[in-house]
Design an enzyme around this catalytic site. Structure first.
Site, mmCIF file in Angstrom:
data_model
loop_
_atom_site.group_PDB
_atom_site.id
_atom_site.type_symbol
_atom_site.label_atom_id
_atom_site.label_comp_id
_atom_site.label_asym_id
_atom_site.label_seq_id
_atom_site.Cartn_x
_atom_site.Cartn_y
_atom_site.Cartn_z
ATOM 1 N N TYR A 190 -28.828 15.087 21.242
ATOM 2 C CA TYR A 190 -29.334 15.265 19.888
ATOM 3 C C TYR A 190 -28.223 15.875 19.046
ATOM 4 O O TYR A 190 -27.715 16.946 19.361
ATOM 5 C CB TYR A 190 -30.568 16.181 19.838
ATOM 6 C CG TYR A 190 -30.993 16.361 18.404
ATOM 7 C CD1 TYR A 190 -31.816 15.416 17.800
ATOM 8 C CD2 TYR A 190 -30.510 17.402 17.629
ATOM 9 C CE1 TYR A 190 -32.161 15.518 16.461
ATOM 10 C CE2 TYR A 190 -30.849 17.519 16.292
ATOM 11 C CZ TYR A 190 -31.668 16.571 15.718
ATOM 12 O OH TYR A 190 -31.993 16.669 14.384
ATOM 13 N N ARG A 225 -38.019 35.623 14.197
ATOM 14 C CA ARG A 225 -37.358 36.575 13.303
ATOM 15 C C ARG A 225 -38.247 37.769 12.988
ATOM 16 O O ARG A 225 -39.415 37.590 12.692
ATOM 17 C CB ARG A 225 -36.992 35.881 11.984
ATOM 18 C CG ARG A 225 -36.056 34.717 12.204
ATOM 19 C CD ARG A 225 -35.894 33.907 10.938
ATOM 20 N NE ARG A 225 -35.141 32.692 11.238
ATOM 21 C CZ ARG A 225 -35.106 31.636 10.462
ATOM 22 N NH1 ARG A 225 -35.757 31.641 9.307
ATOM 23 N NH2 ARG A 225 -34.405 30.574 10.810
ATOM 24 N N ARG A 276 -37.946 10.460 23.599
ATOM 25 C CA ARG A 276 -39.205 10.550 22.866
ATOM 26 C C ARG A 276 -38.978 9.896 21.515
ATOM 27 O O ARG A 276 -37.873 9.828 21.013
ATOM 28 C CB ARG A 276 -39.627 12.010 22.680
ATOM 29 C CG ARG A 276 -39.925 12.662 24.016
ATOM 30 C CD ARG A 276 -40.884 13.804 23.873
ATOM 31 N NE ARG A 276 -42.171 13.395 23.339
ATOM 32 C CZ ARG A 276 -43.114 12.740 24.026
ATOM 33 N NH1 ARG A 276 -42.910 12.411 25.282
ATOM 34 N NH2 ARG A 276 -44.250 12.422 23.469
ATOM 35 N N GLU A 279 -46.807 12.356 11.010
ATOM 36 C CA GLU A 279 -45.881 12.110 12.122
ATOM 37 C C GLU A 279 -46.580 12.351 13.455
ATOM 38 O O GLU A 279 -47.187 13.397 13.668
ATOM 39 C CB GLU A 279 -44.686 13.066 11.972
ATOM 40 C CG GLU A 279 -43.684 12.951 13.085
ATOM 41 C CD GLU A 279 -42.538 13.942 12.918
ATOM 42 O OE1 GLU A 279 -41.905 13.982 11.850
ATOM 43 O OE2 GLU A 279 -42.281 14.688 13.882
ATOM 44 N N ASP A 331 -27.223 16.885 15.005
ATOM 45 C CA ASP A 331 -27.536 16.904 13.584
ATOM 46 C C ASP A 331 -26.489 16.055 12.861
ATOM 47 O O ASP A 331 -25.431 15.742 13.424
ATOM 48 C CB ASP A 331 -27.501 18.346 13.056
ATOM 49 C CG ASP A 331 -28.865 19.023 13.181
ATOM 50 O OD1 ASP A 331 -29.881 18.312 13.149
ATOM 51 O OD2 ASP A 331 -28.901 20.262 13.289
ATOM 52 N N ARG A 373 -46.937 16.706 12.187
ATOM 53 C CA ARG A 373 -46.496 17.172 10.866
ATOM 54 C C ARG A 373 -46.968 16.223 9.782
ATOM 55 O O ARG A 373 -47.263 15.053 10.059
ATOM 56 C CB ARG A 373 -44.965 17.194 10.754
ATOM 57 C CG ARG A 373 -44.246 17.763 11.939
ATOM 58 C CD ARG A 373 -42.844 18.118 11.571
ATOM 59 N NE ARG A 373 -41.874 17.102 11.963
ATOM 60 C CZ ARG A 373 -40.562 17.230 11.829
ATOM 61 N NH1 ARG A 373 -40.068 18.327 11.275
ATOM 62 N NH2 ARG A 373 -39.741 16.280 12.227
ATOM 63 N N ARG A 391 -33.902 27.964 22.354
ATOM 64 C CA ARG A 391 -33.579 27.889 20.941
ATOM 65 C C ARG A 391 -34.756 28.217 20.010
ATOM 66 O O ARG A 391 -34.657 28.026 18.817
ATOM 67 C CB ARG A 391 -33.039 26.496 20.601
ATOM 68 C CG ARG A 391 -31.662 26.277 21.190
ATOM 69 C CD ARG A 391 -30.963 25.080 20.650
ATOM 70 N NE ARG A 391 -31.843 23.940 20.576
ATOM 71 C CZ ARG A 391 -31.893 23.104 19.549
ATOM 72 N NH1 ARG A 391 -31.124 23.299 18.509
ATOM 73 N NH2 ARG A 391 -32.694 22.065 19.553
HETATM 74 C C1 LIG Z 1 -36.761 12.371 13.499
HETATM 75 C C2 LIG Z 1 -35.367 12.880 13.280
HETATM 76 C C3 LIG Z 1 -35.135 13.815 12.292
HETATM 77 C C4 LIG Z 1 -33.849 14.273 12.083
HETATM 78 N N1 LIG Z 1 -33.649 15.215 11.098
HETATM 79 C C5 LIG Z 1 -32.423 15.674 10.884
HETATM 80 C C6 LIG Z 1 -32.202 16.677 9.886
HETATM 81 O O1 LIG Z 1 -33.122 17.122 9.209
HETATM 82 N N2 LIG Z 1 -30.927 17.112 9.703
HETATM 83 C C7 LIG Z 1 -29.872 16.633 10.437
HETATM 84 O O2 LIG Z 1 -28.737 17.058 10.213
HETATM 85 N N3 LIG Z 1 -30.049 15.672 11.389
HETATM 86 C C8 LIG Z 1 -31.296 15.192 11.623
HETATM 87 N N4 LIG Z 1 -31.490 14.226 12.583
HETATM 88 C C9 LIG Z 1 -30.325 13.698 13.340
HETATM 89 C C10 LIG Z 1 -29.667 12.461 12.699
HETATM 90 O O3 LIG Z 1 -30.610 11.418 12.577
HETATM 91 C C11 LIG Z 1 -28.479 12.037 13.572
HETATM 92 O O4 LIG Z 1 -27.515 13.046 13.581
HETATM 93 C C12 LIG Z 1 -27.766 10.757 13.121
HETATM 94 O O5 LIG Z 1 -28.648 9.716 12.910
HETATM 95 C C13 LIG Z 1 -26.756 10.334 14.171
HETATM 96 O O6 LIG Z 1 -26.019 9.208 13.717
HETATM 97 P P1 LIG Z 1 -25.529 8.095 14.734
HETATM 98 O O7 LIG Z 1 -24.648 7.191 13.968
HETATM 99 O O8 LIG Z 1 -24.984 8.739 15.947
HETATM 100 O O9 LIG Z 1 -26.869 7.366 15.223
HETATM 101 P P2 LIG Z 1 -27.905 6.434 14.461
HETATM 102 O O10 LIG Z 1 -28.203 6.974 13.110
HETATM 103 O O11 LIG Z 1 -29.043 6.215 15.368
HETATM 104 O O12 LIG Z 1 -27.104 5.074 14.277
HETATM 105 C C14 LIG Z 1 -26.868 4.180 15.348
HETATM 106 C C15 LIG Z 1 -26.962 2.766 14.797
HETATM 107 O O13 LIG Z 1 -26.517 1.832 15.789
HETATM 108 C C16 LIG Z 1 -27.328 0.676 15.700
HETATM 109 N N5 LIG Z 1 -27.263 -0.044 16.969
HETATM 110 C C17 LIG Z 1 -27.690 0.387 18.178
HETATM 111 N N6 LIG Z 1 -27.479 -0.562 19.119
HETATM 112 C C18 LIG Z 1 -26.898 -1.625 18.490
HETATM 113 C C19 LIG Z 1 -26.473 -2.901 18.923
HETATM 114 N N7 LIG Z 1 -26.615 -3.293 20.190
HETATM 115 N N8 LIG Z 1 -25.923 -3.740 18.013
HETATM 116 C C20 LIG Z 1 -25.795 -3.364 16.717
HETATM 117 N N9 LIG Z 1 -26.211 -2.163 16.242
HETATM 118 C C21 LIG Z 1 -26.751 -1.292 17.118
HETATM 119 C C22 LIG Z 1 -28.716 1.241 15.417
HETATM 120 O O14 LIG Z 1 -29.567 0.248 14.855
HETATM 121 C C23 LIG Z 1 -28.386 2.358 14.432
HETATM 122 O O15 LIG Z 1 -28.427 1.904 13.097
HETATM 123 C C24 LIG Z 1 -32.776 13.782 12.865
HETATM 124 C C25 LIG Z 1 -33.022 12.858 13.870
HETATM 125 C C26 LIG Z 1 -34.310 12.408 14.096
HETATM 126 C C27 LIG Z 1 -34.551 11.459 15.218
#
Ligand SMILES: Cc1cc2nc3c(=O)[nH]c(=O)nc-3n(C[C@H](O)[C@H](O)[C@H](O)COP(=O)(O)OP(=O)(O)OC[C@H]3O[C@@H](n4cnc5c(N)ncnc54)[C@H](O)[C@@H]3O)c2cc1C
Length: 377
Positions: free
Chosen positions: A358, A182, A256, A311, A360, A287, A178
């Site tokens: 992963y 360009r 990670r 970071e 988005d 970063r 990925r």
């Molecule tokens: C550093 C980083 C940068 C990113 N940048 C981008 C970006 O620029 N653009 C983009 O589109 N996406 C980005 N993403 C991706 C984005 O963060 C995810 O798509 C999104 O957070 C996924 O949502 P989720 O609900 O699946 O998970 P999460 O947001 O992780 O939510 C899961 C929740 O479950 C809770 N949980 C877990 N276990 C338990 C438990 N036992 N009891 C109660 N609660 C619990 C956690 O505390 C958390 O709040 C990035 C991700 C990272 C790591």
């Protein structure tokens, strides 16, 4: 709302859990309890105002919303307006700044030439042929066979080493599939039709998504503390780590993570952009984020100081799983856990931690909308 007679329990208030809760409340008109083990809603997308500078920032790293999906765009716009922010990434190598991903501007500045797009291939071919790589066997050879050694050494090697703490020679060439490269001047990081930053931040989106009489949110509550007293008939939507759900019976999935160091600098503008990569291995961080640039529309930010966040990338110790490690060991484990999950009744395990993928934000939202459609069938 107590647990007795509870029809829907959502574990986790990130995008996956919040979209599911919102859909259950507004479409099924059913009561739903959302439990979140952190002290805030929004999962890793949570954002808030910095207490010292008033600058809005993303607690778990810069999050840019982007999507090519009209359904997701229409859905998210019910909860927020977006500013016109357009994401571009720059990188610093030996004190000079270049565009990332590597594009024609990067190549021309690096080699001090003025190539046209149709001249790039022949120009790089000369560099690539010097190495004589027939069949790339690892990440390093693949990168060199795409761009030649000088560009690889300058922009890819050090950054990858810092990001993965592994020598690219010891990483599979498949990781590089990925790498965007360009031969034109396009400097947009994403190609999505829609992108931007929510005008009032991500935190407000989640407040609005969960603001229905049918939804109750309980913070600081871990699913594993109440698991044994959840009624059998309650439908559970679980977005926590899948290996934890099964008490790590096959072993722990590895991730990670990132560590952030916050600093306030005495300038209105420290680096002129929201994200600056540091390509060289001698610089310990990967970063620097400067969140004020995510909101160019804001006129109330201070002019005498700015917030920057460095970071650092490291292996997760279980406290903040961010990026799944897609090696053979983890792939084997996740297949076993998914197989177990298929046999469960009354529970959906998903989201980025539930799937060990992963995603988005727009993928997560789309996935939740589709899961909800299936829930109704
Ligand atoms: C550093 C980083 C940068 C990113 N940048 C981008 C970006 O620029 N653009 C983009 O589109 N996406 C980005 N993403 C991706 C984005 O963060 C995810 O798509 C999104 O957070 C996924 O949502 P989720 O609900 O699946 O998970 P999460 O947001 O992780 O939510 C899961 C929740 O479950 C809770 N949980 C877990 N276990 C338990 C438990 N036992 N009891 C109660 N609660 C619990 C956690 O505390 C958390 O709040 C990035 C991700 C990272 C790591």
């Amino acid at each position: 709302m107590g647990l007795s007679g509870l029809k829907y329990l959502v574990v986790g208030s990130g995008f996956f859990g919040s979209v599911m809760a919102e859909r259950i409340a507004t479409q099924l008109k059913e009561k739903v309890l959302v439990i979140e083990k952190r002290n805030h809603i929004g999962g890793n997308c949570y954002s808030l105002d910095d207490a010292e500078t008033g600058i809005h920032y993303h607690l778990y790293g810069t999050h840019i919303f982007h999507t090519p999906n009209p359904r997701v765009w229409e859905y998210i716009n019910r909860f927020t307006e977006f500013n016109g922010y357009f994401h571009q990434v720059l990188t610093t190598h030996k004190g000079r700044v270049f565009q990332m991903p590597v594009n024609l501007e990067t190549i021309n500045t690096f080699y001090n030439v003025s190539l046209k797009p149709f001249e790039v291939e022949a120009f790089l071919k000369k560099e690539i042929e010097k190495e004589n790589i027939k069949e790339p066997r690892n990440f390093e050879e693949k990168a060199i066979s795409m761009m030649g050694r000088p560009l690889y050494e300058a922009f890819i090697r050090g950054y990858t080493l810092k990001q993965w703490q592994k020598d690219p020679k010891d990483m599979p060439e498949s990781v590089l599939k990925r790498l965007p490269f360009r031969s034109n001047y396009n400097e947009s990081y994403y190609f999505s039709r829609w992108q931007g930053i929510p005008l009032h931040g991500y935190g407000k989106i989640f407040e609005k998504m969960l603001d229905y009489d049918e939804i109750e949110v309980k913070l600081n509550l871990d699913f594993f503390k109440i698991r044994d007293i959840i009624p059998k008939e309650t439908k559970i939507i679980y977005s926590g780590p899948i290996d934890q759900y099964f008490d790590y019976k096959y072993g722990k999935l590895e991730y990670r993570t990132l560590r952030f160091e916050r600093e306030v600098q005495p300038y209105e503008d420290y680096q002129g952009t929201s994200v600056m990569n540091y390509a060289d291995v001698e610089v310990p961080f990967t970063r620097i984020h400067e969140p004020r640039h995510l909101h160019p529309e804001r006129t109330d930010y201070p002019t005498d100081k700015t917030l920057i966040i460095k970071e650092f990338s490291l292996l997760d110790d279980g406290s903040n799983p961010y990026y799944p490690i897609n090696d053979e060991r983890n792939q084997n484990l996740i297949l076993k856990y998914r197989e177990e999950a298929r046999n469960l009744k009354n529970i959906v395990i998903s989201g980025r931690l539930g799937e060990y993928k992963y995603y988005d934000m727009h993928d997560t939202i789309n996935h939740a909308l589709e899961m909800f459609d299936n829930l109704q069938k």
